[in-house]
Design a protein around this motif. Structure first.
Motif, PDB file in Angstrom:
ATOM      1  N   PRO A  30       0.815  -1.225   0.000  1.00 12.56           N
ATOM      2  CA  PRO A  30       0.000   0.000   0.000  1.00 12.56           C
ATOM      3  C   PRO A  30       0.845   1.270   0.000  1.00 12.56           C
ATOM      4  N   ALA A  31       1.936   1.286   0.778  1.00 19.72           N
ATOM      5  CA  ALA A  31       2.803   2.467   0.807  1.00 19.72           C
ATOM      6  C   ALA A  31       3.466   2.681  -0.552  1.00 19.72           C
ATOM      7  N   ARG A  88       1.008   4.113  -3.079  1.00 21.48           N
ATOM      8  CA  ARG A  88       0.787   5.556  -2.869  1.00 21.48           C
ATOM      9  C   ARG A  88       1.923   6.369  -3.470  1.00 21.48           C
ATOM     10  N   GLU A  89       3.153   5.853  -3.354  1.00 20.73           N
ATOM     11  CA  GLU A  89       4.295   6.523  -3.950  1.00 20.73           C
ATOM     12  C   GLU A  89       4.217   6.496  -5.483  1.00 20.73           C
ATOM     13  N   HIS A 100       1.514   6.408  -7.248  1.00 19.51           N
ATOM     14  CA  HIS A 100       0.480   7.385  -7.596  1.00 19.51           C
ATOM     15  C   HIS A 100       1.048   8.801  -7.526  1.00 19.51           C
ATOM     16  N   ARG A 101       1.838   9.079  -6.511  1.00 16.88           N
ATOM     17  CA  ARG A 101       2.384  10.429  -6.310  1.00 16.88           C
ATOM     18  C   ARG A 101       3.284  10.854  -7.464  1.00 16.88           C
ATOM     19  N   ASP A 106      -6.747   1.698  -3.702  1.00 16.25           N
ATOM     20  CA  ASP A 106      -6.625   2.550  -2.521  1.00 16.25           C
ATOM     21  C   ASP A 106      -5.550   3.618  -2.682  1.00 16.25           C
ATOM     22  N   SER A 107      -4.632   3.434  -3.624  1.00 25.60           N
ATOM     23  CA  SER A 107      -3.591   4.443  -3.858  1.00 25.60           C
ATOM     24  C   SER A 107      -4.143   5.691  -4.538  1.00 25.60           C
ATOM     25  N   GLY A 108      -5.320   5.572  -5.130  1.00 24.32           N
ATOM     26  CA  GLY A 108      -5.902   6.653  -5.903  1.00 24.32           C
ATOM     27  C   GLY A 108      -5.874   6.406  -7.399  1.00 24.32           C
ATOM     28  N   LYS A 148      -3.637   7.188 -13.665  1.00 23.68           N
ATOM     29  CA  LYS A 148      -3.867   8.295 -12.747  1.00 23.68           C
ATOM     30  C   LYS A 148      -4.840   9.268 -13.400  1.00 23.68           C
TER      31      LYS A 148
END
Length: 283
Positions: free
Chosen positions: A143-144, A147-148, A150-151, A203-205, A281
């Motif tokens: 998950p972490a 998120r990265e 996605h960022r 969940d990351s977007g 994205k």
């Protein structure tokens, strides 16, 4: 479950390459030398052709996450992308050292970053494409990492995770470990249920556009050909060998083969089978 030795990934691959009778498997996994020839073969493979159909060609900025020895970094660079290879292992055989050597020998510019996916050292919105081949199942905190990803992905950018190991249930994990050619040497393999990957991506977007089943695309079954997959399915459906060839011929009819492979993927319960994921994205 078999006892696990604590070797490095490099040691495990080197040992496997030295075992008699493994030449074909080593070649199919692109762990043969010279590396530039293996990378060129990957760029020409049915697997990469299917990836190219999804991400297109450059120009653009691409991140090869968990790049290994750099075969996908090479393919991305050959296709016109400005490539950054993310690979924490410094190995000259299976890691960042190998990628740097490949870049030097082929005159393809590949920037190498020795770091982990959970803490990417890049600015927001740095990449148009993120490609991760057989990587997500190795990540300690998926998950972490998602998120990265996605960022650092630009709005409208594509995220492709290819050839992830899938199990139907956590109880299948010991069978996967026992059947894996290298897990008993270095202990670094893993596999997850399909929903684990899908949830982490969503969940990351990122918008998860498609999950590709094990037998749907060469992304998952390459370097085997589609005809070889048809023969495998026919062999499972028809115990009488004489009838297998006509059945395989039916599978080759327009529209039939894709449907058969999609249905066969849904019934595939092999521990460690491959699945791939396409996400984007939102702009």
């Amino acid at each position: 479950m078999s006892a696990v030795k604590q070797e490095s990934w490099e040691d495990a691959v080197r040992w496997f390459r030295e075992q008699p009778g493994n030449d074909e498997i080593v070649r199919d996994a692109y762990y043969d030398d010279p590396l530039n020839a293996a990378a060129e073969r990957y760029w020409k493979s049915n697997e990469w052709l299917a990836v190219r159909d999804i991400i297109g060609t450059g120009p653009g900025d691409a991140l090869d996450a968990g790049a290994g020895r750099g075969i996908a970094s090479y393919a991305l660079a050959k296709d016109g992308f400005t490539v950054t290879a993310l690979e924490p292992d410094p190995s000259m055989l299976v890691g960042a050292g190998a990628i740097r050597q490949l870049s030097q020998e082929t005159d393809l510019v590949i920037h190498v970053e020795e770091n982990l996916s959970e803490r990417l050292p890049f600015a927001d919105c740095s990449f148009d494409v993120i490609f991760a081949r057989a990587v997500l199942h190795h990540i300690a905190d998926l998950p972490a990492a998602m998120r990265e990803f996605h960022r650092v992905l630009r709005p409208g950018g594509a995220f492709v995770a290819a050839r992830e190991h899938v199990i139907t249930d956590p109880s299948d994990l010991p069978a996967f470990f026992d059947n894996h050619a290298l897990h008993h040497r270095y202990g670094g393999e893993n596999a997850h249920p399909l929903s684990f990957y899908q949830t982490a991506i969503r969940d990351s977007g990122l918008l998860l556009e498609r999950t590709i089943g094990s037998l749907e695309s060469p992304i998952n079954y390459g370097p085997q050909s589609t005809n070889e997959i048809y023969h495998r399915i026919a062999a499972q459906l028809m115990p009488i060998a004489a009838f297998r060839k006509p059945i395989s011929g039916v599978f080759s009819l327009p529209g039939i083969g894709a449907l058969i492979r999609r249905l066969a993927s849904q019934f595939d319960r092999r521990p460690g089978r491959h699945a791939s994921f396409i996400a984007r994205k939102l702009a």
